[in-house]
Motif scaffolding. Structure first.
Motif, PDB file in Angstrom:
ATOM      1  N   MET A 108     -13.809  71.166 -11.935  1.00 44.92           N
ATOM      2  CA  MET A 108     -13.068  70.947 -10.699  1.00 44.92           C
ATOM      3  C   MET A 108     -13.223  72.111  -9.723  1.00 44.92           C
ATOM      4  O   MET A 108     -12.790  73.213 -10.013  1.00 44.92           O
ATOM      5  N   PRO A 109     -13.844  71.864  -8.584  1.00 44.81           N
ATOM      6  CA  PRO A 109     -13.941  72.913  -7.568  1.00 44.81           C
ATOM      7  C   PRO A 109     -12.632  73.018  -6.782  1.00 44.81           C
ATOM      8  O   PRO A 109     -11.927  72.026  -6.609  1.00 44.81           O
ATOM      9  N   HIS A 110     -12.295  74.219  -6.329  1.00 43.57           N
ATOM     10  CA  HIS A 110     -11.083  74.406  -5.511  1.00 43.57           C
ATOM     11  C   HIS A 110     -11.407  75.240  -4.273  1.00 43.57           C
ATOM     12  O   HIS A 110     -11.662  76.442  -4.390  1.00 43.57           O
ATOM     13  N   HIS A 167      -3.335  78.118  -0.707  1.00 40.86           N
ATOM     14  CA  HIS A 167      -3.400  76.868  -1.465  1.00 40.86           C
ATOM     15  C   HIS A 167      -4.820  76.346  -1.570  1.00 40.86           C
ATOM     16  O   HIS A 167      -5.732  76.803  -0.872  1.00 40.86           O
ATOM     17  N   CYS A 168      -4.970  75.350  -2.431  1.00 41.08           N
ATOM     18  CA  CYS A 168      -6.230  74.628  -2.513  1.00 41.08           C
ATOM     19  C   CYS A 168      -6.288  73.632  -1.361  1.00 41.08           C
ATOM     20  O   CYS A 168      -5.323  72.941  -1.066  1.00 41.08           O
ATOM     21  N   HIS A 169      -7.437  73.557  -0.677  1.00 41.21           N
ATOM     22  CA  HIS A 169      -7.579  72.642   0.455  1.00 41.21           C
ATOM     23  C   HIS A 169      -8.186  71.305   0.066  1.00 41.21           C
ATOM     24  O   HIS A 169      -8.563  70.508   0.926  1.00 41.21           O
ATOM     25  N   ASN A 170      -8.338  71.074  -1.254  1.00 42.23           N
ATOM     26  CA  ASN A 170      -8.465  69.693  -1.707  1.00 42.23           C
ATOM     27  C   ASN A 170      -7.061  69.128  -1.486  1.00 42.23           C
ATOM     28  O   ASN A 170      -6.102  69.528  -2.157  1.00 42.23           O
ATOM     29  N   LEU A 171      -6.918  68.229  -0.505  1.00 43.64           N
ATOM     30  CA  LEU A 171      -5.570  67.893  -0.035  1.00 43.64           C
ATOM     31  C   LEU A 171      -4.741  67.167  -1.083  1.00 43.64           C
ATOM     32  O   LEU A 171      -3.517  67.270  -1.082  1.00 43.64           O
ATOM     33  N   GLY A 192       0.886  70.075  -5.541  1.00 45.83           N
ATOM     34  CA  GLY A 192       1.559  71.346  -5.834  1.00 45.83           C
ATOM     35  C   GLY A 192       0.664  72.557  -5.988  1.00 45.83           C
ATOM     36  O   GLY A 192       1.151  73.653  -6.304  1.00 45.83           O
ATOM     37  N   MET A 193      -0.653  72.409  -5.768  1.00 48.33           N
ATOM     38  CA  MET A 193      -1.549  73.559  -5.928  1.00 48.33           C
ATOM     39  C   MET A 193      -1.483  74.425  -4.667  1.00 48.33           C
ATOM     40  O   MET A 193      -2.444  74.551  -3.901  1.00 48.33           O
ATOM     41  N   MET A 194      -0.304  75.020  -4.491  1.00 53.28           N
ATOM     42  CA  MET A 194       0.007  75.778  -3.274  1.00 53.28           C
ATOM     43  C   MET A 194       1.151  76.715  -3.617  1.00 53.28           C
ATOM     44  O   MET A 194       2.028  76.382  -4.413  1.00 53.28           O
TER      45      MET A 194
HETATM   46 CU   LIG Z   1      -8.047  72.203  -5.833  1.00 54.09          CU
END
Ligand SMILES: [Cu+2]
Length: 511
Positions: free
Chosen positions: A426-428, A492-496, A502-504
Motif C-alpha cells: 500500500m502506497p501512502h 495525513h495520507c492523501h489517499n482520500l 482516519g489516516m490523519m
Molecule cells: Cu494512505
C-alpha cells in the motif's frame, strides 16, 4: 477547434473545457474578494443525461475578474490566478446537504484559514477566509476537508487550482496566456445513466482507495486538446482520490519538468516518466513547435506492478476496479495545429532554492519518525488514527525549528500487518499542512521492493514539496521548517479514502 472555441456540447465530446479568459496578471490590484458557493448542479459530461455533481461557483466581488477562471461546463474549478503578496478574502457559502470546509493545499496560512475539519460549517452556513498569499509562485489547489467526508466531496467534483505568480517567475518569460494550461487528472466511475458511482466495492475500495474506470482531464473523459505548434507550460495536478499515474509521452519523448508542488525547480530536470501521486503537482515545459500540423501526441499512464489494487495482486478481491492501479491507459490526446507564438528557449536556470542543511535540524540525530501500518482493518500513523482535537506528545514542534520527519511505510508484503493471509502493498502519499518541505532521502527497507523499481525513477524530489509518495517498504525523510504560524495543523495520507478512515493526525506548532 482551439481552446477558445469550446462549448458545453464540445465538452460532451471529450474536448477539454476551455478556461473563460486567457490569463493576464491583474494590474496592480492587491485585494481580491470572492464569493464561493459549494452547491449541487448537473453538467454535461457525456452525451445524453447530464451528470449530477458538486461544484464551487465563484463570483468576484472586488478585484480583477481575471483573477478567477472558470472551466466552461466542467464540475471542476474555478481557477484562482493570484500574485504573491495579494490579500485574499473568500466567503464560502455551504449549499450542500453535508458539512464542508475548504483546505488551501500547499499554502502557508494561519490555522483558522487552513480548513481543519473542526471548522467545518453546516449546510446553509458561511465561512470567511482572509489571508495574504506569502507562497512563492506555484500551482497550489483547494478542496474540501471535513472529517470522513473529504473523499466523496472531492469525488463528486469539489476541487480547484490556486495558481500563484511572482516577479521572479514572470521575469523568465515562460509560456503564458493560452500557452499556460492547467490539467487536472482524475478517475471516476459512471453508471449507465451517466451518474458517478462511488465506493461500489465497499470495504475494499475504502481500504485500497477508490479507483475509477474512466480517466478525466479537467472534468472531460477521453480528453482531446488542440494545441498550436509552440511551447506550452502544462500544470498537472493529480486530483484523483487514490490513483497513482506513471506519466509519459506515448512516443517516448522525455518529459521536461520545471516545477513541483511548491513552484519552480532551480533548473529543469528530464524524466522518461513521472510518478504522480494524489495531490502532487508537476509542471512540464513542452515544445510542440517542431511538430507537423495535424500530428498527434498522447499523454499516457504506463503500466506498473507491485501495488495492492493492481491487476497482478490476488485477483478479484484485491483488484476489484476494472482499471486497476498500474493499468496502462490514455490520459490526453493532443493534436498539433497551426504555428503559434515564437518559442522563447527554456532558461537553464529557473529559480533559486534555499537548501535546508540537515546540520541545522534540531533533531538531526533523532528524526521524528512516523510509522505507516495497517492495524486491524485501518491504516494508522504511529498506531493512531485521527482524533479531532488530540495532539500526541511527539506531535508538537517549535515555531522556527527545522526538523527531519521520517515516514516509514511498513505496508509491504510479508504477512500483511494484521490482514491475516492477505498481503498489502500500500502506497501512502503523505501531506503536511501549512508548510513546504524538501526531500532529504529515500530508502527501501525490508527486502521487499514491490513497486519501487518501476516507479522510483519518476520521482521529482529536487524542489519544494507538500506531498510525498511513500511506497510500500520505503522510508522517506524530509526536511521541514515550521516558520510561519503557531497553531494546530494536520498531516495525513492523501489517499482520500485512507484519510477519511482516519489516516490523519494533528500536529501543533508552538512558540
Ligand atoms: Cu494512505
Amino acid at each position: 477547434m482551439g481552446l477558445g472555441a469550446g462549448t458545453l456540447t464540445l465538452n460532451a465530446c471529450g474536448l477539454i473545457p476551455p478556461a473563460s479568459t486567457p490569463f493576464t496578471p491583474p494590474p496592480g490590484s492587491l485585494s481580491l474578494v470572492v464569493d464561493l458557493t459549494a452547491e449541487r448542479a448537473t453538467v454535461p459530461i457525456f452525451s445524453g443525461a447530464e451528470t449530477s455533481i458538486w461544484r464551487y461557483q465563484a463570483s468576484v466581488q472586488e478585484g480583477s475578474g481575471e483573477s478567477i477562471q472558470t472551466l466552461s461546463g466542467s464540475y471542476l474549478g474555478p481557477i484562482f490566478r493570484v500574485k504573491k503578496g495579494q490579500h485574499i478574502q473568500v466567503r464560502l457559502k455551504n449549499e450542500l446537504p453535508d458539512p464542508t470546509i475548504i483546505h488551501w493545499h500547499g499554502l502557508r496560512i494561519p490555522e483558522e484559514m487552513d480548513g481543519h475539519p473542526r471548522y467545518a460549517i453546516e449546510p446553509g452556513a458561511s465561512y470567511e477566509y482572509d489571508f495574504q498569499v506569502i507562497n512563492r509562485a506555484g500551482t497550489y489547489w483547494f478542496h474540501p476537508h471535513p472529517h470522513q467526508l473529504t473523499a466523496p466531496q472531492v469525488y463528486y467534483g469539489l476541487a480547484g487550482l490556486f495558481i500563484v505568480s511572482d516577479d521572479e517567475e514572470s521575469a523568465l518569460g515562460l509560456p503564458s496566456g493560452e500557452y499556460d494550461l492547467p490539467l487536472v487528472i482524475q478517475d471516476r466511475t459512471f453508471d449507465s445513466q451517466n451518474q458517478m458511482v462511488y465506493l461500489e466495492n465497499g470495504m475494499m475500495d475504502q481500504m485500497i482507495g477508490f479507483l475509477g474506470d474512466k480517466i478525466l482531464v479537467n472534468g472531460a473523459p477521453n480528453a482531446n486538446l488542440e494545441v498550436k505548434a509552440s511551447a506550452y507550460r502544462l500544470r498537472l495536478l493529480n486530483g484523483s482520490n487514490s490513483r497513482i499515474y506513471k506519466l509519459a509521452w506515448q512516443d517516448g519523448t522525455p518529459l521536461r519538468v520545471i516545477a513541483t508542488d511548491g513552484g519552480l525547480l532551480e533548473a529543469p530536470v528530464v524524466r522518461d516518466y513521472i510518478t504522480l501521486a494524489p495531490a502532487e503537482r508537476v509542471e512540464l515545459w513542452a515544445d510542440f513547435s517542431g511538430r507537423a500540423t495535424g500530428s498527434e501526441m498522447r499523454l499516457v499512464s504506463l503500466p506498473f506492478s507491485g501495488l495492492s489494487g493492481n491487476s497482478m495482486m490476488g485477483g478479484g478481491m484485491m483488484g476489484s476496479s476494472s482499471l486497476p492501479n498500474g493499468a496502462s491507459f490514455n490520459i490526453l490526446n493532443l493534436k498539433i495545429g497551426e504555428k503559434g507564438a515564437d518559442v522563447i528557449p527554456l532558461p537553464s536556470r529557473l529559480s533559486t532554492i534555499e537548501r535546508h542543511d540537515v546540520k541545522d535540524a534540531v533533531n538531526q540525530n533523532n528524526p521524528r519518525s512516523f510509522t505507516l501500518a495497517m492495524q486491524g482493518m485501518v491504516h494508522t500513523i504511529n498506531g493512531l488514527v485521527f482524533e479531532m482535537d488530540a495532539v500526541a506528545r511527539d506531535e508538537t514542534v517549535r515555531l522556527g525549528d527545522l526538523e527531519i520527519w521520517e515516514f516509514a511505510n511498513l505496508e509491504s508484503g510479508g504477512g500483511g500487518m494484521g490482514m491475516g493471509m492477505m498481503n498489502m502493498e500500500m502506497p501512502h502519499p503523505m501531506h503536511i499542512h501549512g508548510v513546504q518541505f524538501q526531500v532529504l532521502g529515500r530508502q527501501i527497507t525490508g527486502g521487499n521492493e514491490s513497486a519501487y523499481p518501476e516507479l522510483s525513477a519518476g520521482f521529482v524530489d529536487d524542489g519544494w514539496k507538500d506531498t510525498v509518495l511513500v511506497l510500500p517498504g520505503e522510508k522517506v525523510q524530509v526536511l521541514v521548517r515550521f516558520e510561519n504560524y503557531v497553531g494546530t495543523f494536520l498531516y495525513h495520507c492523501h489517499n482520500l479514502e485512507h484519510e477519511d478512515a482516519g489516516m490523519m493526525r494533528n500536529y501543533k506548532i508552538k512558540s
